[in-house]
Design a protein around this motif. Sequence first.
Motif, PDB file in Angstrom:
ATOM      1  N   UNK A 152       2.447  -5.803   9.698  1.00 24.10           N
ATOM      2  CA  UNK A 152       1.071  -5.303   9.676  1.00 24.10           C
ATOM      3  C   UNK A 152       0.693  -4.944   8.241  1.00 24.10           C
ATOM      4  N   UNK A 153      -0.601  -4.929   7.959  1.00 25.15           N
ATOM      5  CA  UNK A 153      -1.081  -4.549   6.620  1.00 25.15           C
ATOM      6  C   UNK A 153      -0.835  -3.069   6.389  1.00 25.15           C
ATOM      7  N   UNK A 154      -0.391  -2.734   5.206  1.00 29.09           N
ATOM      8  CA  UNK A 154      -0.139  -1.337   4.864  1.00 29.09           C
ATOM      9  C   UNK A 154      -1.468  -0.596   4.681  1.00 29.09           C
ATOM     10  N   UNK A 155      -1.475   0.734   4.807  1.00 31.77           N
ATOM     11  CA  UNK A 155      -2.714   1.491   4.614  1.00 31.77           C
ATOM     12  C   UNK A 155      -3.270   1.286   3.202  1.00 31.77           C
ATOM     13  N   UNK A 156      -4.575   1.124   3.110  1.00 32.43           N
ATOM     14  CA  UNK A 156      -5.217   0.948   1.814  1.00 32.43           C
ATOM     15  C   UNK A 156      -5.566   2.305   1.218  1.00 32.43           C
ATOM     16  N   UNK A 157      -5.929   2.283  -0.059  1.00 32.28           N
ATOM     17  CA  UNK A 157      -6.360   3.511  -0.719  1.00 32.28           C
ATOM     18  C   UNK A 157      -7.606   4.074  -0.031  1.00 32.28           C
ATOM     19  N   UNK A 158      -8.531   3.169   0.343  1.00 33.66           N
ATOM     20  CA  UNK A 158      -9.755   3.606   1.009  1.00 33.66           C
ATOM     21  C   UNK A 158      -9.446   4.292   2.343  1.00 33.66           C
ATOM     22  N   UNK A 159      -8.517   3.712   3.111  1.00 35.83           N
ATOM     23  CA  UNK A 159      -8.147   4.312   4.403  1.00 35.83           C
ATOM     24  C   UNK A 159      -7.494   5.669   4.202  1.00 35.83           C
ATOM     25  N   UNK A 160      -6.728   5.790   3.115  1.00 31.24           N
ATOM     26  CA  UNK A 160      -6.078   7.069   2.833  1.00 31.24           C
ATOM     27  C   UNK A 160      -7.085   8.131   2.406  1.00 31.24           C
ATOM     28  N   UNK A 161      -8.248   7.692   1.925  1.00 31.72           N
ATOM     29  CA  UNK A 161      -9.282   8.648   1.524  1.00 31.72           C
ATOM     30  C   UNK A 161      -9.805   9.436   2.717  1.00 31.72           C
TER      31      UNK A 161
END
Length: 197
Positions: free
Chosen positions: A118-127
């Motif tokens: 699966x795709x790892x969490x992005x910086x935007x999602x971590x925001x």
Amino acid sequence: MPTILDEALTVHVGFGTDDGPVVIPTLHMREGNRLFLHGSVHGRFMSAAAAGTPVCVTATLIDGLILGRAASHHSAAYRSVMVFGRATAIEDVEERADALARIVECVVPGRLSGPHAARRPSREEAEYTAVLTMPIEEFSIKTRSGFARDEPKDDAVEAWAGFIPFASTAGTPVPDSITGTRFPAPDPAVLDRTRQH
């Protein structure tokens, strides 16, 4: 105590608010003597805990039912832990994204590795997803096992008495309409949290 937290798929987080006590369930991860919790940055729990509100994190595993000859001696076999303290928000976005990935990997081992990861969490999602860490320093454990503590006067009662074990197991994975049969499904055996740690 770590075994209970590691086997439990969810924990419940209790904290006080101006409107009274609140308890919220969430997925979690333990690394050493630290507990990781996550949720929306706008969520009441995340906001309160990040501001220093004391919290109580609980996990309960039901291992079975204990049946006695007398109704008052019926019980459950269980293992539970309560962790008390204060949580701290991970402020660095990159560190938070990495923690979110580790939580996913803790819940579903191997999910973020291999050819069909699966795709790892992005910086935007971590925001917009908060991650809290909480030291495991003060805790309480309660357990119950064995058979009913029937009284001698009930020995002649003609009712079945004993232990009925419970087990939480993963079922057969069901793919969504896009996945179909194109990719291999996760092996349910990797989700057996009694064997992960």
